[in-house]
Motif scaffolding. Structure first.
Motif, PDB file in Angstrom:
ATOM      1  N   LYS A 112       0.830  -1.201   0.000  1.00  0.00           N
ATOM      2  CA  LYS A 112       0.000   0.000   0.000  1.00  0.00           C
ATOM      3  C   LYS A 112       0.865   1.252   0.000  1.00  0.00           C
ATOM      4  O   LYS A 112       1.828   1.359   0.764  1.00  0.00           O
ATOM      5  CB  LYS A 112      -0.910   0.002   1.227  1.00  0.00           C
ATOM      6  CG  LYS A 112      -1.856   1.192   1.303  1.00  0.00           C
ATOM      7  CD  LYS A 112      -2.735   1.122   2.550  1.00  0.00           C
ATOM      8  CE  LYS A 112      -3.688   2.310   2.641  1.00  0.00           C
ATOM      9  NZ  LYS A 112      -4.520   2.246   3.865  1.00  0.00           N
ATOM     10  N   VAL A 113       0.512   2.211  -0.850  1.00  0.00           N
ATOM     11  CA  VAL A 113       1.166   3.519  -0.864  1.00  0.00           C
ATOM     12  C   VAL A 113       0.342   4.462   0.014  1.00  0.00           C
ATOM     13  O   VAL A 113      -0.807   4.763  -0.293  1.00  0.00           O
ATOM     14  CB  VAL A 113       1.268   4.069  -2.295  1.00  0.00           C
ATOM     15  CG1 VAL A 113       1.888   5.468  -2.285  1.00  0.00           C
ATOM     16  CG2 VAL A 113       2.075   3.133  -3.177  1.00  0.00           C
ATOM     17  N   GLU A 114       0.939   4.919   1.098  1.00  0.00           N
ATOM     18  CA  GLU A 114       0.190   5.742   2.053  1.00  0.00           C
ATOM     19  C   GLU A 114       0.428   7.233   1.882  1.00  0.00           C
ATOM     20  O   GLU A 114      -0.265   8.042   2.504  1.00  0.00           O
ATOM     21  CB  GLU A 114       0.539   5.316   3.479  1.00  0.00           C
ATOM     22  CG  GLU A 114       0.088   3.896   3.795  1.00  0.00           C
ATOM     23  CD  GLU A 114       0.133   3.584   5.271  1.00  0.00           C
ATOM     24  OE1 GLU A 114      -0.328   4.429   6.067  1.00  0.00           O
ATOM     25  OE2 GLU A 114       0.641   2.514   5.634  1.00  0.00           O
ATOM     26  N   CYS A 115       1.384   7.600   1.044  1.00  0.00           N
ATOM     27  CA  CYS A 115       1.617   9.015   0.786  1.00  0.00           C
ATOM     28  C   CYS A 115       2.077   9.187  -0.655  1.00  0.00           C
ATOM     29  O   CYS A 115       3.143   8.679  -1.028  1.00  0.00           O
ATOM     30  CB  CYS A 115       2.652   9.588   1.751  1.00  0.00           C
ATOM     31  SG  CYS A 115       2.906  11.370   1.575  1.00  0.00           S
ATOM     32  N   GLN A 116       1.273   9.889  -1.457  1.00  0.00           N
ATOM     33  CA  GLN A 116       1.624  10.208  -2.835  1.00  0.00           C
ATOM     34  C   GLN A 116       1.063  11.588  -3.155  1.00  0.00           C
ATOM     35  O   GLN A 116      -0.145  11.769  -3.208  1.00  0.00           O
ATOM     36  CB  GLN A 116       1.063   9.176  -3.819  1.00  0.00           C
ATOM     37  CG  GLN A 116       1.423   9.486  -5.273  1.00  0.00           C
ATOM     38  CD  GLN A 116       0.691   8.611  -6.268  1.00  0.00           C
ATOM     39  OE1 GLN A 116       0.068   7.617  -5.901  1.00  0.00           O
ATOM     40  NE2 GLN A 116       0.768   8.969  -7.539  1.00  0.00           N
ATOM     41  N   ALA A 124       7.021  18.311  -3.332  1.00  0.00           N
ATOM     42  CA  ALA A 124       5.631  18.003  -2.995  1.00  0.00           C
ATOM     43  C   ALA A 124       5.545  16.785  -2.083  1.00  0.00           C
ATOM     44  O   ALA A 124       4.741  16.750  -1.146  1.00  0.00           O
ATOM     45  CB  ALA A 124       4.821  17.766  -4.267  1.00  0.00           C
ATOM     46  N   LEU A 125       6.380  15.790  -2.343  1.00  0.00           N
ATOM     47  CA  LEU A 125       6.368  14.595  -1.498  1.00  0.00           C
ATOM     48  C   LEU A 125       6.813  14.938  -0.080  1.00  0.00           C
ATOM     49  O   LEU A 125       6.209  14.488   0.901  1.00  0.00           O
ATOM     50  CB  LEU A 125       7.268  13.514  -2.088  1.00  0.00           C
ATOM     51  CG  LEU A 125       7.349  12.210  -1.283  1.00  0.00           C
ATOM     52  CD1 LEU A 125       5.970  11.600  -1.077  1.00  0.00           C
ATOM     53  CD2 LEU A 125       8.275  11.210  -1.955  1.00  0.00           C
ATOM     54  N   ALA A 126       7.859  15.731   0.035  1.00  0.00           N
ATOM     55  CA  ALA A 126       8.321  16.132   1.361  1.00  0.00           C
ATOM     56  C   ALA A 126       7.219  16.883   2.107  1.00  0.00           C
ATOM     57  O   ALA A 126       6.963  16.622   3.289  1.00  0.00           O
ATOM     58  CB  ALA A 126       9.568  17.003   1.240  1.00  0.00           C
ATOM     59  N   ASP A 127       6.546  17.798   1.418  1.00  0.00           N
ATOM     60  CA  ASP A 127       5.471  18.578   2.058  1.00  0.00           C
ATOM     61  C   ASP A 127       4.333  17.673   2.514  1.00  0.00           C
ATOM     62  O   ASP A 127       3.781  17.858   3.619  1.00  0.00           O
ATOM     63  CB  ASP A 127       4.937  19.633   1.087  1.00  0.00           C
ATOM     64  CG  ASP A 127       5.926  20.759   0.845  1.00  0.00           C
ATOM     65  OD1 ASP A 127       6.852  20.914   1.661  1.00  0.00           O
ATOM     66  OD2 ASP A 127       5.782  21.470  -0.167  1.00  0.00           O
ATOM     67  N   ASP A 128       3.962  16.698   1.687  1.00  0.00           N
ATOM     68  CA  ASP A 128       2.870  15.795   2.061  1.00  0.00           C
ATOM     69  C   ASP A 128       3.269  14.898   3.230  1.00  0.00           C
ATOM     70  O   ASP A 128       2.443  14.599   4.099  1.00  0.00           O
ATOM     71  CB  ASP A 128       2.455  14.947   0.855  1.00  0.00           C
ATOM     72  CG  ASP A 128       1.444  15.665  -0.031  1.00  0.00           C
ATOM     73  OD1 ASP A 128       1.422  16.913  -0.002  1.00  0.00           O
ATOM     74  OD2 ASP A 128       0.703  14.981  -0.767  1.00  0.00           O
ATOM     75  N   LEU A 129       4.507  14.455   3.258  1.00  0.00           N
ATOM     76  CA  LEU A 129       4.974  13.645   4.387  1.00  0.00           C
ATOM     77  C   LEU A 129       4.976  14.474   5.674  1.00  0.00           C
ATOM     78  O   LEU A 129       4.556  13.991   6.732  1.00  0.00           O
ATOM     79  CB  LEU A 129       6.380  13.112   4.099  1.00  0.00           C
ATOM     80  CG  LEU A 129       6.454  11.846   3.252  1.00  0.00           C
ATOM     81  CD1 LEU A 129       7.889  11.596   2.791  1.00  0.00           C
ATOM     82  CD2 LEU A 129       5.950  10.630   4.034  1.00  0.00           C
ATOM     83  N   ILE A 130       5.432  15.708   5.575  1.00  0.00           N
ATOM     84  CA  ILE A 130       5.431  16.584   6.746  1.00  0.00           C
ATOM     85  C   ILE A 130       4.008  16.808   7.246  1.00  0.00           C
ATOM     86  O   ILE A 130       3.737  16.833   8.450  1.00  0.00           O
ATOM     87  CB  ILE A 130       6.118  17.926   6.403  1.00  0.00           C
ATOM     88  CG1 ILE A 130       7.615  17.695   6.151  1.00  0.00           C
ATOM     89  CG2 ILE A 130       5.916  18.951   7.518  1.00  0.00           C
ATOM     90  CD1 ILE A 130       8.335  18.867   5.529  1.00  0.00           C
TER      91      ILE A 130
END
Length: 262
Positions: A112-116, A124-130
């Motif tokens: 499962k991909v939980e953050c994309q 954008a990935l860093a911001d979404d993870l944060i």
């Protein structure tokens, strides 16, 4: 829906690595295009085995594993399965991905991909993870190639994550000077040339002598798969005639068909 004859009579140059070009080439040919493969880069597995052993021995301690390319997914999981014989050895790891191609590669392993992020960029990935609120003192494993930018790791560390990096592949320029396809491209040109990575753009510029078109060759329109590739094209002084709406092969083909149809 794109017509199955949308690219009839069109010559399209594809610049992906040879091992990655087949899907795009097949789809373009299925729309009637004559495809010229110019493998400007090559991708190979490249791993520090001591570092790999250290990472795999501590795999259960990571909270997130961040993957930025389908190549990273492929080579990391090849090594994982070489050492472990059970997917449960991944423990409670959560997966984050940049872009649809990377996410699809992860899901192909029934993970499962939980953050994309919606925007397929490292920022954008860093911001979404944060934004998940889960990074303070969290251990994060970032799977990289040799050309990955530092921005992702820097932003994660600024959010107080403990970040380890593991390079699993290397992207290198190829020499096309003796390639028959390059000679064909020089003499006849193409209707369009597609760029799917910054490294392919840089290799194209560096190999200008091997790819300079003849006087009567057709000058191709240049297409970009996404923001980072476009930025590199701008920095190199290359024209950008069309850009995929989202960084995916589907969107790149759609933009190509739309541009050539005008």
């Amino acid at each position: 829906m794109i017509s199955p004859t949308a690219l009839n009579g069109r010559r399209i140059a594809v610049t992906r690595a040879r091992e990655q070009a087949s899907e795009l080439s097949t789809r373009l040919a299925g729309l009637g295009a004559e495809v010229i493969e110019l493998p400007l880069i090559t991708v190979r597995k490249s791993i520090d085995l001591d570092l790999l052993h250290e990472v795999l021995s501590e795999l259960g301690s990571y909270d997130w594993i961040v993957l930025t390319s389908a190549n990273g997914v492929r080579y990391f999981l090849e090594e994982f399965y070489r050492v472990f014989d059970d997917i449960r050895s991944l423990g409670l790891l959560r997966f984050a991905a940049v872009g649809d191609a990377t996410a699809q590669a992860i899901r192909a392993y029934h993970l499962k991909v939980e953050c994309q992020p919606k925007g397929a960029t490292a920022e954008a990935l860093a911001d979404d993870l944060i934004a998940t609120g889960s990074l303070d003192s969290a251990k994060v494993l970032v799977i990289t190639g040799n050309l990955n930018r530092e921005v992702l790791v820097t932003k994660l560390e600024e959010a107080r994550a403990i970040v380890d990096r593991l390079q699993v592949y290397a992207t290198e320029k190829t020499d096309l000077s003796q390639e028959p396809a390059a000679a064909d491209f020089r003499s006849r040109g193409a209707d369009a040339i597609l760029f799917a990575s910054s490294s392919a753009v840089q290799s194209f510029v560096d190999q200008a002598a091997a790819l300079t078109l003849a006087k009567d060759a057709k000058r191709p329109l240049a297409g970009s798969i996404g923001p980072q590739t476009s930025e590199t094209m701008k920095q190199c002084g290359m024209p950008i005639d069309f850009i995929a709406k989202t960084p995916s092969l589907d969107a790149l083909i759609e933009a190509l068909v739309k541009k050539l149809g005008k």
